[in-house]
Design an enzyme around this catalytic site. Structure first.
Site, PDB file in Angstrom:
ATOM      1  N   ARG A   1      17.571  68.506  38.239  1.00  0.00           N
ATOM      2  CA  ARG A   1      18.961  68.889  37.959  1.00  0.00           C
ATOM      3  C   ARG A   1      19.918  67.727  38.180  1.00  0.00           C
ATOM      4  O   ARG A   1      19.634  66.812  38.937  1.00  0.00           O
ATOM      5  CB  ARG A   1      19.420  69.966  38.937  1.00  0.00           C
ATOM      6  CG  ARG A   1      18.646  71.167  38.963  1.00  0.00           C
ATOM      7  CD  ARG A   1      19.421  72.213  39.736  1.00  0.00           C
ATOM      8  NE  ARG A   1      18.897  72.389  41.078  1.00  0.00           N
ATOM      9  CZ  ARG A   1      19.428  73.200  41.969  1.00  0.00           C
ATOM     10  NH1 ARG A   1      20.525  73.888  41.669  1.00  0.00           N
ATOM     11  NH2 ARG A   1      18.897  73.347  43.159  1.00  0.00           N
TER      12      ARG A   1
ATOM     13  N   HIS B   1      13.280  81.202  43.510  1.00  0.00           N
ATOM     14  CA  HIS B   1      13.772  79.894  43.954  1.00  0.00           C
ATOM     15  C   HIS B   1      15.092  79.668  43.222  1.00  0.00           C
ATOM     16  O   HIS B   1      15.207  78.821  42.357  1.00  0.00           O
ATOM     17  CB  HIS B   1      12.738  78.832  43.573  1.00  0.00           C
ATOM     18  CG  HIS B   1      12.980  77.489  44.202  1.00  0.00           C
ATOM     19  ND1 HIS B   1      13.303  77.321  45.515  1.00  0.00           N
ATOM     20  CD2 HIS B   1      12.900  76.238  43.675  1.00  0.00           C
ATOM     21  CE1 HIS B   1      13.424  76.021  45.772  1.00  0.00           C
ATOM     22  NE2 HIS B   1      13.195  75.345  44.669  1.00  0.00           N
TER      23      HIS B   1
HETATM   24  N1  APR Z   1       3.716  64.519  31.460  1.00  0.00           N
HETATM   25  C1  APR Z   1       3.772  63.834  32.626  1.00  0.00           C
HETATM   26  N2  APR Z   1       4.912  63.446  33.194  1.00  0.00           N
HETATM   27  C2  APR Z   1       6.060  63.734  32.569  1.00  0.00           C
HETATM   28  C3  APR Z   1       6.098  64.450  31.348  1.00  0.00           C
HETATM   29  C4  APR Z   1       4.855  64.857  30.798  1.00  0.00           C
HETATM   30  N3  APR Z   1       4.782  65.538  29.665  1.00  0.00           N
HETATM   31  N4  APR Z   1       7.391  64.584  30.981  1.00  0.00           N
HETATM   32  C5  APR Z   1       8.145  63.988  31.929  1.00  0.00           C
HETATM   33  N5  APR Z   1       7.341  63.476  32.889  1.00  0.00           N
HETATM   34  C6  APR Z   1       7.704  62.697  34.073  1.00  0.00           C
HETATM   35  C7  APR Z   1       8.899  61.751  33.859  1.00  0.00           C
HETATM   36  O1  APR Z   1       8.510  60.608  33.121  1.00  0.00           O
HETATM   37  C8  APR Z   1       9.288  61.427  35.294  1.00  0.00           C
HETATM   38  O2  APR Z   1       8.644  60.282  35.800  1.00  0.00           O
HETATM   39  O3  APR Z   1       8.148  63.541  35.124  1.00  0.00           O
HETATM   40  C9  APR Z   1       8.814  62.691  36.074  1.00  0.00           C
HETATM   41  C10 APR Z   1       9.951  63.459  36.720  1.00  0.00           C
HETATM   42  O4  APR Z   1      10.449  62.662  37.734  1.00  0.00           O
HETATM   43  P1  APR Z   1      11.961  62.666  38.229  1.00  0.00           P
HETATM   44  O5  APR Z   1      12.878  62.542  37.049  1.00  0.00           O
HETATM   45  O6  APR Z   1      12.057  61.667  39.336  1.00  0.00           O
HETATM   46  O7  APR Z   1      12.165  64.144  38.799  1.00  0.00           O
HETATM   47  P2  APR Z   1      11.647  64.720  40.225  1.00  0.00           P
HETATM   48  O8  APR Z   1      12.717  64.594  41.236  1.00  0.00           O
HETATM   49  O9  APR Z   1      10.320  64.134  40.508  1.00  0.00           O
HETATM   50  O10 APR Z   1      11.515  66.265  39.896  1.00  0.00           O
HETATM   51  C11 APR Z   1      10.480  66.766  39.083  1.00  0.00           C
HETATM   52  O11 APR Z   1      10.448  68.890  40.212  1.00  0.00           O
HETATM   53  O12 APR Z   1      11.877  69.839  41.809  1.00  0.00           O
HETATM   54  C12 APR Z   1      11.530  69.765  40.453  1.00  0.00           C
HETATM   55  O13 APR Z   1      13.644  70.222  39.374  1.00  0.00           O
HETATM   56  C13 APR Z   1      12.670  69.220  39.649  1.00  0.00           C
HETATM   57  O14 APR Z   1      11.767  69.846  37.516  1.00  0.00           O
HETATM   58  C14 APR Z   1      11.961  68.750  38.397  1.00  0.00           C
HETATM   59  C15 APR Z   1      10.600  68.276  38.948  1.00  0.00           C
END
Ligand code: APR
Length: 316
Positions: free
Chosen positions: A89, A182
């Protein structure tokens, strides 16, 4: 074969989860994947270089996956897969605002898990987690006990931390619990909160407890508002890693998780935050405990709120 866990998504949540899992030193391999070229390999190399300092032997393997599932062979044989892929978010957003974009990501990830790691236990953390857990089960077609979501361990930790800070006691003195979704229909459960065995209601006035309940419900948003870029990951990754540990150790620990509910509390046919025993097969059993009438009403309200959204994800 050795014990293997995969973390899909090498962002803040995924990379810290991989770190915690590696530092437990109970897996042979932690696989970390992402769609960004080089990122998981770089993080894996960095984590492996910490092994001599932290003193763990678990090997971390970083793999970039492609839109057509390229690279997913690396997850073969995983005992557990933690799904963190998806957008976090931004300030002012609710988790539900991520529904459509993350549904596409989680569906694609889940289909590849089904193909390459058909025996894995899947722990979903991508948000909105109640809906993403339901979607991951649909897309994998795994038995429902083998797909569950992370929320309650984190929300309970937030509640516990607030209670401990308010009363200036060690966190280990506090037992707390949160159930429900959640999100807005989260159900912190004051009747199950104690401090050194004393009921919370003997220690704090009702208004103060309500304040802590509201803060718990907004716990994620409070962090997002401060960070401004991205959402929480230290406490969330601690929660997800503990759940993966309970699975691989077949511990039978009772944890609040987003599990398939089938009759407990008079609620059926929905993924919802409840207490469950966790072990090698995922959710061994949902545990139904005594709640007050208003807590049960809150749980039913949460069930109906997520039920409607979980039906929508089938088409996303
Ligand atoms: N396959 C693998 N990884 C992916 C894909 C995919 N199809 N699409 C996106 N990603 C990766 C992105 O490249 C990025 O590195 O997911 C990662 C998400 O990392 P962040 O942007 O740092 O987000 P983060 O804080 O890790 O949160 C991830 O968890 O708590 C939840 O709401 C939050 O939905 C979010 C998730």
């Amino acid at each position: 074969m050795g014990k293997k866990v995969t973390v899909v998504g090498a962002g803040f949540y995924g990379s810290t989860t991989a770190q915690r899992l590696a530092e437990y030193d109970i897996f042979d391999t932690v696989v970390l994947t992402d769609i960004i070229d080089g990122k998981p390999a770089g993080l894996a190399l960095d984590l492996n270089q910490s092994r001599p300092i932290e003193g763990f032997e678990t090997k971390v393997v970083g793999v970039t996956t492609g839109v057509n599932g390229e690279g997913y062979e690396a997850i073969e044989g995983s005992d557990v897969v933690v799904v963190t892929a998806g957008l976090p978010r931004k300030p002012g957003m609710s988790r539900m605002d991520l529904l459509e974009v993350n549904a596409k990501i989680v569906r694609q990830v889940a289909e590849n898990i089904a193909k390459y790691a058909p025996n894995a236990v899947v722990i979903v953390v991508s948000n909105p987690v109640d809906e993403m857990t339901a979607l991951a089960q649909l897309a994998t077609q795994f038995p429902r006990n083998r797909v569950f979501g992370q929320a309650g361990v984190l929300d309970t930790a937030r509640f516990t931390n607030s209670i401990a800070e308010t009363l200036a006691v060690p966190v280990k003195s506090v037992k707390a619990l949160t159930l429900g979704s959640h999100g807005d229909t989260m159900v912190p459960v004051p009747s199950r909160c104690t401090v050194d065995g004393k009921p919370l209601s003997d220690l704090l006035p009702a208004e103060k407890i309500e304040e802590l309940v509201v803060r718990t419900r907004n716990g994620g948003a409070e962090v997002v508002a401060l960070l401004k870029t991205g959402s929480a990951y230290y406490a969330p990754s601690a929660a997800a890693a503990r759940m993966a540990k309970a699975v691989i150790e077949d511990s039978g620990a009772t944890l609040p998780v987003c599990a398939w509910v089938d009759g407990e509390y008079g609620i059926s046919g929905v993924y919802l935050g409840v207490e469950a025993q966790i072990g090698r097969e995922g959710v061994k059993q949902v545990v139904e405990d005594k709640l007050t009438d208003s807590e049960i009403a809150g749980l039913k309200e949460a069930a109906e709120a997520v039920r409607a959204k979980q039906a929508d994800v089938a088409n996303l």
